[in-house]
Structures are given as structure tokens and as C-alpha cells.
Design an enzyme around this catalytic site. Structure first.
Site, PDB file in Angstrom:
ATOM      1  N   SER A 191      41.589  41.244  42.746  1.00  0.00           N
ATOM      2  CA  SER A 191      42.203  41.973  41.639  1.00  0.00           C
ATOM      3  C   SER A 191      41.161  42.249  40.569  1.00  0.00           C
ATOM      4  O   SER A 191      40.313  41.392  40.288  1.00  0.00           O
ATOM      5  CB  SER A 191      43.349  41.155  41.021  1.00  0.00           C
ATOM      6  N   TYR A 214      46.610  33.322  38.189  1.00  0.00           N
ATOM      7  CA  TYR A 214      46.486  34.387  39.190  1.00  0.00           C
ATOM      8  C   TYR A 214      45.027  34.768  39.384  1.00  0.00           C
ATOM      9  O   TYR A 214      44.550  34.901  40.523  1.00  0.00           O
ATOM     10  CB  TYR A 214      47.309  35.590  38.741  1.00  0.00           C
TER      11      TYR A 214
END
Length: 249
Positions: free
Chosen positions: A144, A157
Site C-alpha cells: 500500500s 495496517y
């Protein structure tokens, strides 16, 4: 020289292939000529829709349920791909979960669940991939772009995706001599349920304005990057993280 096309297709396993980026990727690879094994965790109906979309367009696909963090189930997923289509050439590991909260308030059970899917799941899928892939294959993980943005609330995350990047770069070197590429795609804000859930319109608009291209990414944007890495044009890209984010710094 024969003009006959090979009867055995190239084969792609796409985890998280029932929705969002995973589904768009599965459909794109099918259009590229791959037979696609669509892995899903629990939503059989959505996986069947992905398979139906592929087969109705003239492609080949099957759905297979497996928990990406369970080594026995993932081995069975690869067994099914080999039994049905003869082997595996490309593995796209798009399955992942995202829970957001400030580090000080983060629920540790949620942390464990997320890391089980995002870290252990990547390890298990990649382990089977490098054991099974045919020569000329490709492993494509998902990270990401949030890693470089240091956005409050994303600590857990981002940590899980940092682990994905570390595994990707090291694995690319561990498969030296086998003509297998290993890369990761790191999307920026992309209009999927995973990204949109829990965000108000103001937050979404603010994040959409961040890239110089002034919009959210789409699953199709990301599927195009995966298609490049999975195809012949991407063979010289190896051990890299491609930040597909519209130009966010």
C-alpha cells in the site's frame, strides 16, 4: 515454424479474487489469456459472479475457497489449479484486510487478525507459489502507498504492509536462477469497498484531491499494473514495489 497456439493456457491464481481489485485483476488476466483460479475466503456468491463474468466473455475460470493464512487450504488451492489447468504461472496475492485506529487505542485482537491475513497470509501464499510456479512465472503481492504517507490511524495496517514489502524484496533474490519475478503493487487511495467503508464524503474528497491527477484510483487502474507485471512486457521488472497512486508523494 508453426503458427499453432499452445493448447495449455498460462494459469493465474488470484487470491481475494471475488471483489474489488482482486476481481478486476482476475477478469483482466482472463482477457489477457490466462486461465484463472479465483480464490475467496467466504463469499461464494461473489466469487461465482467473477467466474461467470470471465466465462461469459469466453475465458476460463474456477472459484476455490481457501483461508490464505491456512497452509493446508492454500496447498489445496494450488492442487486444484494444477489438477484443472496443468500448473501455475502467476500468483497474484490480493487478499487483505484493513482495520484503522490510532496506535494507542488499537484493539490487539484486531491487530492479530489483520496480521494473520496480511502477513502470515502473504507468507503462506508466497511459500506455495515459489514451490509450484513454472519457469517464467511471476509472484505479485499487494502492499500500500500508505507506507510512505504516515497517515494517523494507519500504523497497524502500514506495519503489515511493510512486512509484505520486506518479504517481496527478499523472495525475489531467493528464487535466483528460476526465471521467476517477484514484485509488489502498492495502490494509493482506490475506490473499493475496503477503502470506502467507514469514511465520510469529506474524507474521501480530501484523499481524492491528493494525487496530481486529482481522483481516486480505480480497480481497473491497478489491474492494468498487475497485467503488466504478469505479462511479457514486465519480465525485466523484479524485486520492486510499484506505487500505483496517481503521483502521491
Amino acid at each position: 515454424m508453426s503458427d499453432e497456439q499452445p493448447t495449455t493456457p498460462r494459469v493465474a491464481v488470484v487470491t481475494g479474487g471475488s471483489r474489488g481489485i482482486g476481481r478486476e485483476t482476475a477478469e483482466r488476466l482472463a482477457r489477457d489469456g490466462f486461465a484463472v483460479v479465483v480464490n475467496f475466503a467466504g463469499n461464494q456468491a461473489e466469487a461465482d459472479k467473477t467466474v461467470a463474468a470471465i466465462t461469459e466473455a469466453g475465458g476460463r475460470a474456477l472459484a476455490f475457497r481457501a483461508d490464505v493464512a491456512d497452509e493446508t487450504e492454500v496447498a489445496a488451492l494450488f492442487d486444484a489449479a494444477e489438477a484443472t489447468y496443468g500448473g501455475v504461472d502467476v500468483v497474484v496475492h490480493a487478499a487483505g484486510v484493513m482495520t484503522l485506529a490510532p496506535l494507542a487505542d488499537f484493539d490487539l485482537d484486531a491487530l492479530d487478525r489483520m496480521h494473520r491475513t496480511n502477513i502470515r497470509g502473504t507468507f503462506v501464499v508466497d511459500q506455495q507459489a515459489v514451490r509450484r510456479l513454472r519457469e517464467g512465472g511471476a509472484v505479485i503481492n499487494f502492499s500500500s502507498s500508505v507506507l510512505a504517507l504516515a497517515i494517523p490511524g494507519y500504523s497497524a495496517y502500514a506495519a503489515s504492509k511493510g512486512a509484505v514489502e520486506a518479504m517481496t524484496l527478499i523472495l525475489a533474490r531467493e528464487v535466483r536462477g528460476r526465471d521467476i519475478t517477484v514484485n509488489a503493487v502498492a495502490p494509493g487511495p482506490t475506490a473499493t469497498a475496503l477503502f470506502l467503508d467507514g469514511k465520510d464524503e469529506e474524507t474521501i474528497a480530501r484523499m481524492a484531491a491528493q494525487p496530481p491527477l486529482e481522483r481516486l484510483g480505480t480497480p481497473n487502474d491497478i489491474a492494468g499494473v498487475v497485467s503488466f507485471l504478469a505479462g511479457p512486457a514486465g519480465r525485466w521488472v523484479n524485486g520492486q514495489v510499484l506505487r500505483a497512486n496517481g503521483g502521491i508523494a
